[in-house]
Design an enzyme around this catalytic site. Sequence first.
Site, PDB file in Angstrom:
ATOM      1  CG  ASP A 161      11.789  14.302  16.636  1.00  0.00           C
ATOM      2  OD1 ASP A 161      11.819  13.427  16.910  1.00  0.00           O
ATOM      3  OD2 ASP A 161      11.633  15.033  15.714  1.00  0.00           O
ATOM      4  CG  ASP A 190      13.069   9.657  16.216  1.00  0.00           C
ATOM      5  OD1 ASP A 190      14.053   9.345  16.523  1.00  0.00           O
ATOM      6  OD2 ASP A 190      12.759  10.370  15.659  1.00  0.00           O
ATOM      7  CG  ASP A 194      15.780  15.133  16.215  1.00  0.00           C
ATOM      8  OD1 ASP A 194      16.156  15.091  17.114  1.00  0.00           O
ATOM      9  OD2 ASP A 194      15.178  14.350  15.314  1.00  0.00           O
ATOM     10  NE  ARG A 243      20.669   9.337  16.116  1.00  0.00           N
ATOM     11  CZ  ARG A 243      19.202   9.743  15.415  1.00  0.00           C
ATOM     12  NH1 ARG A 243      18.352   9.708  15.250  1.00  0.00           N
ATOM     13  NH2 ARG A 243      19.798   8.265  14.156  1.00  0.00           N
TER      14      ARG A 243
END
Length: 511
Positions: A161, A190, A194, A243
């Site tokens: 992240d 990734d 987040d 996302r």
Amino acid sequence: MRRPVVLRLQAALGTLALAAATGVVLSMPEAAAAAGGATGYATQNGGTTGGAGGQTVRATTGTAIHQALCGRASSSTPITIEVEGTINHGNTSKVSGDSCNTAADKIELKQISNVTLVGVGNGAVFDQLGIHIREASNIVIQNVTVRNVKKSGSPTSNGGDAIGMESDVRNVWVDHTTLEASGGESEGYDGLFDMKANTQYVTLSYSTLRNSGRGGLIGSSESDVSNGYVTFHHNLYENIDSRAPLLRGGTAHMYNNHYKGLSKSGINSRAGAKAKVDSNYFEDSKDVLGTFYTDAAGSWQVSGNIYDNVTWSQPGEDNNPAGPDPQSNTSVSIPYSYPLDDASCVPDVVSATAGANKGLKVSDGSCTPQSPDPTDPTDPTDPDPTDPPTGTNLSIGAGSDGSSKASGTSYGDVRDGDLGTYWSPAGTTGSVSVKWSSATTVAKINIREAAGSAGTIGSYRVLNHDSGAVLASGSGAGVIGFQAVSLKKITFEITGASGTPRIAEFETYAG
């Protein structure tokens, strides 16, 4: 009044000596964030001010960042860390101390509070090194780039992240950042942004997220639904698979974002999540809003959005797109006020404001990017630059020096009382100082530009050269006031200009 005002670094006297084995940490003054700096949900739950009221240090390595955290009196002592240069695995090591809990493979903001990380100077780049916020609160991250953080391959950092938050995180404002990867999960990357395990009251504003398989998520699984109260505004999501973000439970507010090139899905509201989606511009994308890849439904409230070349898939058992004619299926109450640009101008406004090194420009809802206000650290009322101060000009008869001077100019020309002579730096930036043999009290200066050069000076800092304290910062020449200070040398540092500055007089006054 402009609401989305950038974080203002305000200074008063004070020092913090931090030994740095690698990198540079400079002793700087106390700092404070302007009230109202944060926006969105980060203003709730007591607000988000980061290192306001604490001291300011400069760091050019990851180790120096960790040393700054570990050098505080406690894990909650406010601090602003000005970051310049490239932060990577080679210059980031673990540092131990009672006020920190750091790691070598990431920038670790763990079990701490009241911290600001802000990029300055020529910029701050976290290269293949993520920023991890865990069991922390009141954190501000501003004007930095985080790129190519991997969870597999080499080197790895932060679970892949760019910025990751988890485990009881509260009140985080991330502003004017650039978060980017160079591919998706198969290439080792990734998420860019987040939030997991009870992370709440977060705002992501004026940032660019691009070239990644995953933009980010709120909640790591269908059972991780204690996260939420997150605002996303004036961000660019570009060349993202999905996302943007993924929401599992909680409440999120998306307004005035530009979504471009979302190849699989965009805002994925599921597992009971609620999304308020206001005046965004969706372009050249697929399934920009709905519940995807699950039968655990979420909901949304929509208004004022533009869907430009957006395609929609057919509904299915694990697929519930909001389009092709998105309608609200819930109602979301927003507890804060916010200026709202019309969706039609969002691409232009976001292009001019979003990302690191954009001058921290913001929008006031008029579809016109605004530069941050010049700030005076100690006086809320800026002096009138056309009204010279009264009293004795203390520069007459004093000494002077500087960082450089252009051919044919002199440092002494700024203290001779003659507007026909001037000093210029060798380039567009530089500094000039006025100095005395004994301590002299100064509370105001007047910077006079030479004829024909008015308006050339852009950003500046006024420094107490004796201690390194920043007395004032802003832009443009004229009268600059600050809290009275006794010193032997005062410096006017030009950090940005539209050409070669020409300072005819650097006047100094006691009041």
